[in-house]
Each structure stands twice: as structure tokens, then as C-alpha cells.
Design a protein around this motif. Structure first.
Motif, PDB file in Angstrom:
ATOM      1  N   TYR A  97       0.818  -1.213   0.000  1.00  0.00           N
ATOM      2  CA  TYR A  97       0.000   0.000   0.000  1.00  0.00           C
ATOM      3  C   TYR A  97       0.856   1.271   0.000  1.00  0.00           C
ATOM      4  O   TYR A  97       0.369   2.356  -0.312  1.00  0.00           O
ATOM      5  CB  TYR A  97      -0.915   0.018   1.225  1.00  0.00           C
ATOM      6  CG  TYR A  97      -2.101  -0.910   1.117  1.00  0.00           C
ATOM      7  CD1 TYR A  97      -3.287  -0.488   0.532  1.00  0.00           C
ATOM      8  CD2 TYR A  97      -2.025  -2.220   1.582  1.00  0.00           C
ATOM      9  CE1 TYR A  97      -4.384  -1.340   0.423  1.00  0.00           C
ATOM     10  CE2 TYR A  97      -3.112  -3.088   1.476  1.00  0.00           C
ATOM     11  CZ  TYR A  97      -4.283  -2.640   0.891  1.00  0.00           C
ATOM     12  OH  TYR A  97      -5.357  -3.492   0.771  1.00  0.00           O
ATOM     13  N   PHE A  98       2.138   1.128   0.337  1.00  0.00           N
ATOM     14  CA  PHE A  98       3.021   2.288   0.420  1.00  0.00           C
ATOM     15  C   PHE A  98       3.976   2.400  -0.773  1.00  0.00           C
ATOM     16  O   PHE A  98       4.846   3.272  -0.770  1.00  0.00           O
ATOM     17  CB  PHE A  98       3.866   2.214   1.701  1.00  0.00           C
ATOM     18  CG  PHE A  98       3.059   2.276   2.973  1.00  0.00           C
ATOM     19  CD1 PHE A  98       2.584   3.486   3.442  1.00  0.00           C
ATOM     20  CD2 PHE A  98       2.800   1.130   3.705  1.00  0.00           C
ATOM     21  CE1 PHE A  98       1.861   3.555   4.630  1.00  0.00           C
ATOM     22  CE2 PHE A  98       2.072   1.181   4.879  1.00  0.00           C
ATOM     23  CZ  PHE A  98       1.605   2.407   5.346  1.00  0.00           C
TER      24      PHE A  98
ATOM     25  N   GLN B  63      -2.947   7.023   5.138  1.00  0.00           N
ATOM     26  CA  GLN B  63      -3.487   5.845   4.463  1.00  0.00           C
ATOM     27  C   GLN B  63      -4.833   5.468   5.100  1.00  0.00           C
ATOM     28  O   GLN B  63      -4.897   4.736   6.083  1.00  0.00           O
ATOM     29  CB  GLN B  63      -2.501   4.676   4.570  1.00  0.00           C
ATOM     30  CG  GLN B  63      -1.223   4.876   3.793  1.00  0.00           C
ATOM     31  CD  GLN B  63      -1.440   4.794   2.294  1.00  0.00           C
ATOM     32  OE1 GLN B  63      -2.226   3.980   1.821  1.00  0.00           O
ATOM     33  NE2 GLN B  63      -0.740   5.633   1.547  1.00  0.00           N
TER      34      GLN B  63
END
Length: 315
Positions: free
Chosen positions: A250-251, A293
Motif C-alpha cells: 500500500y506504500f 493511508q
């Protein structure tokens, strides 16, 4: 938690002098540490069914599948008296909104695993206390454990994680049983389920995806079965590592090269048994806040229990 986390517990574990010899088995971790985050509901089946303190010791005898509760010296059969109490008590406990139960190891009434059942010869450890059996039968999906096994950090972590998960489920049921609410719950627990059982996570996902085809009561009941069955399976190092790698993805567009390398080093160190899970999780939580996030902020996996319980600090 929006509502108290209520845990049933054998009274002697809280220091109450209710054992057959007039003593107790006070467990300070339960009362002083876990007790800060929950409401205990103490039960002593022997006292509850009308026996005095102190009293003659008892034991289980006969068929392990349907043992009798008998006093050791006077040979008085107390089975019917105890069973009558059990039938009444489990109904009373429905009002306590329990999220778990902690039983006293080895007790002929409250022992959950490997209780001695006497016949001729060496007594096998194959029984279950009469009250513990009644609770498990009446609340089949309720997280249950023995205090002795909670000295094992992995078992302690699994039990307490299930207790808090059960509380969140109970909070969900306080709302109207709409498919949208279940979708949100499943989404928030995605990574937690993956860490315990990727297979059951996928099965639960398929159930939710076709949820509109089922009657809501049946849908929610089936989901709870899959949910608690998955969490009862251990979250192993291998499965946690897979989840950490999944989170790292996700990063991929926001982390600098040095940050990606540092996070991977922590994941590898955890995988190799050099550091506890809390270390890479702490770094991930930092990046979640730093890079805003939103999806990961909702993931229970990153904070399934109060950090003060130190459950992810063991190697």
C-alpha cells in the motif's frame, strides 16, 4: 470498545477464597493487567450449587463423555446438583453480554481441558469440568481458555485477540443487520483474518459478496461461525509476514527508497525471529499516519487489543 468487555472467570482466580480447602488461586495478571480493560463476571460452580467452603474434595469418575461428580471420601454423587446449577447459570449468563470465559485448570467443575476422570488404574486426562462443558455447549462460539494455558504468550495473545474481536462483533449486532454493516466489518478485519486463515478469509469474503441472497439472520450467524473459526487458528510468523508484505504494498508509491528498505529489514528480522511483531507494526502505524493511508487506518490488524497488554512483544 464502545461497550464493556465482559469476561466470565472462575472466582478463585480473582482471589476469592472459594476453593475446597478455603483458599484461592489468585492470578495477578488477570486481575491487575487484563482487569484494567474488562469487566469480570466471577463464577464458582461449587459455591453456586450450594456447597460450603471449605468442603470435601471432589473428582470426576466414570465415562469421560458423561462423567459423574463424586466426593473423594464420602462417595456422595453431586452430579445432578451441579448439572441443575449449570442449566440455570448459563441462562443467567446470557444477560452478562460475555465476550469470553477463563476457567480454572484441572477443576472437576471448571477445568476446560485434560481433567482427570477416575476409574480403575491411572486416571486419564481426557475430561472436562461439568460447568465448563455446559458453558461451551451453551455458548459454542464464545472464546474460552484456562488460566494455566494463558501463561503461554501465543495462547494468551490468541485468546485476548478473540475476546476483543467478539466484543466488536457484539457491537455490530447492536445495529440493524444490514449487508452494508457486515461489509464494513469484514473490510476492517481483512488483514486480521488473513493473518489467521487466508482460506477462511476468502470463504467469508465470498459469503459477504453473496450476502444479499441470504436472509440477514442466517447470513450474520454463518459469518460469525467463519469469523471465530478463523481467529481460533494461530497467527503464525509466516502468515504475519505475508500480511506485513501485503501492507507494504500500500506504500509502494509514497515511501522513499530508504523508508522501503528500512521497513523490509524490520519485516525480515521479524520473519527470522530476531524482533517481535510489535516492531514492524509500530513502523507501519507511523507510515499510516504520515502518509494518511485511510484504508489501513481502519484495519483492526494494526491494533486489535490495547497496547498496554503487550501481546505482540514476544519473539
Amino acid at each position: 470498545m464502545s461497550t464493556p468487555v465482559s469476561i466470565g472467570i472462575s472466582s478463585c482466580l480473582l482471589g476469592e477464597r472459594v476453593r475446597y480447602d478455603g483458599g484461592h488461586k489468585h492470578d495477578h495478571y488477570l486481575s491487575d493487567t487484563l482487569g484494567r480493560f474488562c469487566r469480570f463476571v466471577p463464577v464458582c460452580p461449587e459455591v453456586g450449587c450450594g456447597l460450603p467452603t471449605p468442603r470435601e474434595a471432589m473428582r470426576l469418575e466414570g465415562d469421560p463423555a458423561a462423567p459423574r461428580l463424586v466426593t473423594r471420601k464420602s462417595r456422595i454423587d453431586l452430579t445432578a446438583q451441579m448439572q441443575a446449577f449449570c442449566r440455570q447459570k448459563v441462562v443467567e449468563l446470557e444477560r452478562e453480554d460475555l465476550c469470553g470465559f477463563i476457567f480454572k485448570k484441572g477443576s472437576p467443575s471448571s477445568g476446560l481441558f485434560r481433567v482427570k476422570v477416575y476409574n480403575a488404574g491411572m486416571p486419564p486426562r481426557v475430561g472436562r469440568g461439568l460447568f465448563a462443558a455446559a458453558v461451551v455447549e451453551h455458548f459454542p462460539l464464545l472464546p474460552v481458555e484456562e488460566e494455566g494455558r494463558l501463561h503461554d504468550m501465543a495462547l494468551r495473545e490468541n485468546f485476548i485477540e478473540r475476546v476483543f474481536a467478539y466484543r466488536r462483533w457484539q457491537d455490530l449486532l447492536r445495529q440493524e443487520r444490514k449487508i452494508g454493516h457486515l461489509v464494513e466489518f469484514h473490510s476492517a478485519h481483512k488483514l486480521q483474518l488473513m493473518a489467521h486463515s487466508p482460506e477462511l478469509y476468502r470463504e467469508a469474503g465470498k459469503l459477504v459478496a453473496h450476502g444479499t441472497e441470504m436472509e440477514p439472520t442466517a447470513l450474520f450467524a454463518r459469518y460469525l461461525e467463519l469469523f471465530m473459526k478463523a481467529l481460533a487458528l494461530p497467527a503464525t510468523v509466516k502468515k504475519n509476514t505475508n500480511v506485513l508484505q501485503h501492507i507494504k504494498g500500500y506504500f509502494r508509491k509514497v515511501l522513499a527508497a530508504e523508508e522501503r528498505l528500512g521497513l523490509q529489514e524490520f519485516i525480515d528480522a521479524y520473519h527470522n525471529g530476531l524482533i517481535p511483531l510489535v516492531v514492524p507494526i509500530t513502523m507501519i502505524r507511523h507510515y499510516v499516519r504520515k502518509y494518511d493511508q485511510h484504508y489501513l487506518m481502519q484495519q483492526v490488524y494494526l491494533s486489535p487489543t490495547p497496547p498496554e497488554l503487550m501481546l505482540r512483544n514476544h519473539v
